[in-house]
Each structure stands twice: as structure tokens, then as C-alpha cells.
Scaffold this motif. Structure first.
Motif, short mmCIF file in Angstrom:
data_model
loop_
_atom_site.label_atom_id
_atom_site.label_comp_id
_atom_site.label_asym_id
_atom_site.label_seq_id
_atom_site.Cartn_x
_atom_site.Cartn_y
_atom_site.Cartn_z
N ASP A 1 0.82 -1.21 0.00
CA ASP A 1 0.00 0.00 0.00
C ASP A 1 0.85 1.26 0.00
OD1 ASP A 1 -2.86 -0.76 0.10
OD2 ASP A 1 -2.21 -1.89 1.84
N ARG B 1 -4.52 5.85 -5.14
CA ARG B 1 -5.41 6.38 -4.09
C ARG B 1 -5.41 7.91 -4.11
NH1 ARG B 1 -3.85 1.51 -0.69
NH2 ARG B 1 -5.81 0.32 -0.63
N ILE C 1 -10.88 4.43 1.82
CA ILE C 1 -9.44 4.13 1.88
C ILE C 1 -9.05 3.66 3.27
CG2 ILE C 1 -7.14 5.15 1.73
CD1 ILE C 1 -8.19 6.92 -0.54
N GLU D 1 -9.91 0.08 3.46
CA GLU D 1 -8.99 -0.72 2.64
C GLU D 1 -7.63 -0.90 3.32
OE1 GLU D 1 -10.94 1.28 -1.36
OE2 GLU D 1 -8.82 1.58 -0.92
#
Length: 363
Positions: free
Chosen positions: A18, A27, A54, A57
Motif C-alpha cells: 500500500d 489512491r 481508503i 482498505e
């Protein structure tokens, strides 16, 4: 933090998919595409929805809590007193209708457009059917007039209405490692706050034992040069206990080529905002950051550059009357408040390493 602890934290962040550049850009693009109107960012249809998605996630604990229109994420020990607050604002420069017949607007933010005439893509936002939506799209035109700007919204699709909020808007691009668009100030800060919360939640759990941290995505930071910056953060402060240690503000920092504060040299970490018109970081916290920066840069070259230059006023202005500012951090953003805002993607990734290390060291 020991050298080994720094190495482990930085390695864990680097290994996190990420925090990979492509994931960060994906993102960030979602945040830039979302409406971010002043004092309305937490409403359905606005950027707060993307922030909440987000956060889920990234595996952050619990959904963001709405506190006076600000979205707050808690990590650590929920029963402990508040130790540290981390802030980044959601809203972006906005305009409201002055004269509907003439399609003229007045700003709710500082004007920094280049030159006497400037035109860019824009859209008009409206609250209808219980959510923020795009009511019209077109162009914003700025023309110098009597020492000020005459600002007009020229609709290509849809129609402007008296209560609409108008914002600059364009599709972001990534070329040669540089992200360009509008809203980088402060979609970058919002994303960094979320990535920092994730890194600390995953990689520094032992440091959070008995500690409580809040990450606040604030609304209504933007203000007129002669007005108040950080009104959303001020509302947040009225609703919270003062943090034991203080707060850290994440925001875009101004390009300053003469001082060497340019894109592509890592995160930017500063100690005074607005040449003293905002926050002043305590000398002890400054010394801590200086020592840590040297250590972090030895382990990961180009992670952070200390910024002793001008940093714009932000949420820190009013928060610093309530708690001590322990750092003003972020990345260099060029051409603020235009559709040509630019930042280096590598700097954003670097800041996602620096800020968790800084907080872990403070704790």
C-alpha cells in the motif's frame, strides 16, 4: 529509537504494497477526483466518502468518526488519555456566487493564480438529494481588475445556481515521476495521514501500548489572507481534550528554490509557519527531528529534508493556541491553488516513511 528499530520500521513500510508508488498514486487520484468543498467535505458524495473507503482498505480500526465536520481515526489504546493529534485538511480553494447574471464569484480562499489573466477547468457543486454532486462543469476565468481579480465561472455543461460552490478541477497526470493537477494541497496530506496511521497500527503496535493517537482529516482549513486559517481544526479542538504531547500538522509546503526546498528531495519537515505568524515548534522537538532525520536518511537516502524556510499558515495557526505544535511536515507542492499544482510522487512515498518514524520517536 535505536538504529535497529529505525531499520525495521522503514523496511516494513517499504515492503508494504500500500506504500508502493503505484498504489499511492492510485489512491491519491481518487482523492483528487472527489469534491472537497469548504465545510462540507464530510457530507455524502464528498471527499470524506473516499477517505472512509481508503481507511477501510488500509485496515484501520473502525470507521472515521465525524467530530464537528472533521473525520477522526483513533489508533492505540482507546482507554488512554490523548497523547498526540495528527492533522491534515480535506478542503480545497472554493468560490461562491457573487452575481448570478454576470456569473461572477468571490473567493473563500487565498488567491494565488499566476499572472493577470488565468483560465482553468472547474465545476460547480451543489447539495441535492442528500449528497454533494456536480451541478455544472466549465471554466474559471480570473482577470486582474483594480488591484483585485474579477472571477467568472463559464459553464459548458449544466447551469450555475446562487448557492453553488465552485472549485477548480482537472484530471491528475503522472509524468516523469511528477504528479500534476489540482487539489494536491491537501489530498497528499490526507493520504499521508491515512498511510501513517496504517504504518503505526501495523508496525509499531508495541509503541502504542498505553498510548492513544488521533488522526484528524479537518474541514475548512483554507482561508483568506486576512482571515482565519484552520476553522475546522478549531472546532475539533473545542470538542477534544488537549493532547498530552501536542500535535503534528501534515500539509503542502511551498517551493523555495533559493533555499533548496525543491521537489524530488524527500519529505519536507519544518519548524515555524508563516515566518512566525503561526506555530513555532519547541526547541526540544526540533532537535529530536534533526537527529532523527540524520538517522533516517542514513538508512534510506533522500527520505527527508529539513525546511528552515517559509511554510504557509495552516491548521496549525489555531491549534497551536490549544496544544503545542511538534512538527510541520509534508511535501513540496509547486503552483498551489491552480490546476498546475505539482509534487514528486517519490516525495510522497518518502513522507510515508518519515512521518511514522517521527511519531514513533516522539512516543
Amino acid at each position: 529509537m535505536t538504529t535497529t528499530q529505525i531499520q525495521n520500521l522503514l523496511a516494513n513500510i517499504s515492503a508494504d504494497p500500500d506504500c508502493a508508488p503505484e498504489a499511492v498514486y492510485a489512491r491519491l487520484t481518487r482523492l483528487l477526483e472527489a469534491p472537497a468543498p469548504a465545510n462540507s467535505c464530510a457530507l455524502p458524495g464528498a471527499v470524506g466518502d473516499v477517505i472512509s473507503a481508503i481507511a477501510a482498505e488500509l485496515g484501520l480500526p473502525g470507521a472515521p468518526i465525524d467530530i464537528s465536520g472533521n473525520l477522526v481515526i483513533e489508533i492505540g489504546d482507546s482507554d488512554a488519555p490523548l497523547d498526540l493529534l495528527v492533522t491534515a485538511h480535506m478542503d480545497r480553494p472554493c468560490f461562491r456566487v457573487l452575481d448570478l447574471a454576470a456569473a461572477t464569484l468571490y473567493p473563500l480562499c487565498a488567491i494565488r493564480v499566476p499572472g493577470d489573466n488565468y483560465e482553468c477547468e472547474a465545476r460547480a457543486l451543489r447539495y441535492r438529494d442528500g449528497r454533494v454532486s456536480v451541478a455544472a462543469s466549465g471554466r474559471l476565468h480570473f482577470a486582474a481588475e483594480g488591484g483585485d481579480y474579477r472571477i467568472r465561472f463559464l459553464a459548458d455543461q449544466g447551469e450555475l445556481a446562487p448557492g453553488d460552490t465552485v472549485m477548480m478541477h482537472c484530471a491528475p497526470t503522472l509524468q516523469d515521476g511528477l504528479v500534476s493537477g489540482t487539489g494536491l494541497d491537501n489530498a497528499i496530506g490526507a493520504l499521508l495521514a491515512l498511510l501513517t496511521a496504517r504504518a503505526l497500527h501495523r508496525c509499531a503496535a508495541e509503541r502504542l501500548s498505553g498510548r492513544r493517537l488521533l488522526f484528524a482529516l479537518t474541514d475548512q482549513e483554507e482561508g483568506q489572507p486576512d482571515g482565519l486559517f484552520g476553522q475546522g481544526a478549531a472546532r475539533l479542538a473545542h470538542a477534544l481534550e488537549s493532547p498530552r504531547l501536542g500535535f503534528i500538522n501534515i500539509d503542502g509546503h511551498n517551493l523555495d528554490e533559493a533555499a533548496g526546498h525543491v521537489m524530488g528531495v524527500g519529505a519536507s519537515h519544518a519548524f515555524v509557519s508563516g515566518f512566525g505568524r503561526g506555530s513555532v515548534v519547541p526547541m526540544r522537538a526540533q532537535a529530536l527531528a534533526e537527529t532523527l532525520a540524520s538517522a533516517v536518511n542514513r538508512e534510506r537516502a533522500g527520505t527527508v529534508r529539513l525546511n528552515y524556510s517559509y511554510v504557509s499558515r495552516s491548521d496549525d495557526m489555531l491549534l497551536s493556541t490549544w496544544a503545542r505544535c511538534l512538527g510541520l511536515t509534508g511535501v513540496i507542492v509547486a503552483n498551489a491553488h491552480t490546476t498546475e499544482e505539482t509534487a514528486a510522487l517519490g516525495d510522497i512515498v518518502a513522507a510515508a516513511h518519515w512521518i511514522p518514524a517521527l511519531i514513533a520517536r516522539i512516543l
